[in-house]
Design an enzyme around this catalytic site. Sequence first.
Site, PDB file in Angstrom:
ATOM      1  N   ALA A   1      69.571 -59.026 -29.981  1.00  0.00           N
ATOM      2  CA  ALA A   1      69.279 -57.912 -30.890  1.00  0.00           C
ATOM      3  C   ALA A   1      70.512 -57.410 -31.637  1.00  0.00           C
ATOM      4  O   ALA A   1      70.482 -56.325 -32.214  1.00  0.00           O
ATOM      5  CB  ALA A   1      68.645 -56.762 -30.112  1.00  0.00           C
ATOM      6  N   ALA A   2      71.572 -58.204 -31.652  1.00  0.00           N
ATOM      7  CA  ALA A   2      72.825 -57.731 -32.253  1.00  0.00           C
ATOM      8  C   ALA A   2      72.675 -57.400 -33.733  1.00  0.00           C
ATOM      9  O   ALA A   2      73.090 -56.331 -34.204  1.00  0.00           O
ATOM     10  CB  ALA A   2      73.923 -58.771 -32.052  1.00  0.00           C
ATOM     11  N   GLY A   3      72.085 -58.329 -34.497  1.00  0.00           N
ATOM     12  CA  GLY A   3      71.928 -58.098 -35.931  1.00  0.00           C
ATOM     13  C   GLY A   3      71.002 -56.941 -36.234  1.00  0.00           C
ATOM     14  O   GLY A   3      71.237 -56.158 -37.171  1.00  0.00           O
ATOM     15  N   ASP A   4      69.941 -56.806 -35.449  1.00  0.00           N
ATOM     16  CA  ASP A   4      68.994 -55.711 -35.659  1.00  0.00           C
ATOM     17  C   ASP A   4      69.627 -54.369 -35.303  1.00  0.00           C
ATOM     18  O   ASP A   4      69.409 -53.368 -35.993  1.00  0.00           O
ATOM     19  CB  ASP A   4      67.737 -55.927 -34.814  1.00  0.00           C
ATOM     20  CG  ASP A   4      66.963 -57.166 -35.229  1.00  0.00           C
ATOM     21  OD1 ASP A   4      67.035 -57.531 -36.414  1.00  0.00           O
ATOM     22  OD2 ASP A   4      66.300 -57.773 -34.370  1.00  0.00           O
TER      23      ASP A   4
END
Length: 305
Positions: free
Chosen positions: A250-253
């Site tokens: 979920a890093a980009g989100d």
Amino acid sequence: MTNKVVVLGSLNVDTTLHIAQMPKPGETISAQSKTNSAGGKGANQAVAAVRSGADTSFIGQVGDDELGGFMVDALNGNGINTEKISKISEEGTGSAVILLDEAGQNCIMVYGGANQAIKPAMADECEDLIASADILISQFETPQDVTLRAFEIAKKHGVTTILNPAPATEIIDGLLAVTDLIVPNETESATLTGITVDDTESMDNNAAKFSEMGIDNLIITVGDRGAYYHTKNDSGFVKAFKVKAVDTTAAGDTFIGAFSSQVKKDLSNVEEALVYAQKASSITVQRAGALPSIPTSKEIAAEYK
């Protein structure tokens, strides 16, 4: 001031299989463990926004099934307004299977389900909610024609629109004309422009290509290196904070949701908002899971005093 953020996007129940290393084609391997959690790009971004203090609402769709109730409950539990999440019986709730290796890298397979059955009329039904927002975010895990209609409504009411073109695919006519800021990662940017992202010059070339395509405001996230930004007035690069990654799911989100909670409607504080977003995503990658890994503003402040 608290940003009012509306997310139009996907709701997926994530099943994560924890493995030693990615399988080769035709190879059968054993999973070390399995976890289930609420996810989907839309849900992740909304939770990241609300945990960083944004007044957050969601526009989306689930199936008339147990997983749909699970997803709505997960957003409600985070204080997100879910009044505009509809329910249908024709499709199941979206889901994803995530392969996560010991290095923290992942591969994701998504079943769109109810997410892909959203119609543009839903955007019209949500006009009052969209009009009340500061920021409207959407991704490509829901149909682009729905995003186009929602963004058209947003622009009519002076709302800033952020497009996360993930997973990357050809952008439909008219969408970039009503997009204020596009936020791909380096792979997505290269897919959309045809220009590989590997250094500052190539990032500048991507920005120039996007300008030709009709949008001047760009952020390219490049994983543990950081994020490049280009606006009508400025460009630069914000380095990532160095940490040991456990799960990058979920890093980009987290980055986009946290960014939306801080950025001004006129994008005048992009670099400042980027630094905050990098702090948030650096904490996310040190934890397992999608929604469970996203930090609050208090956790970010405590980690980076």
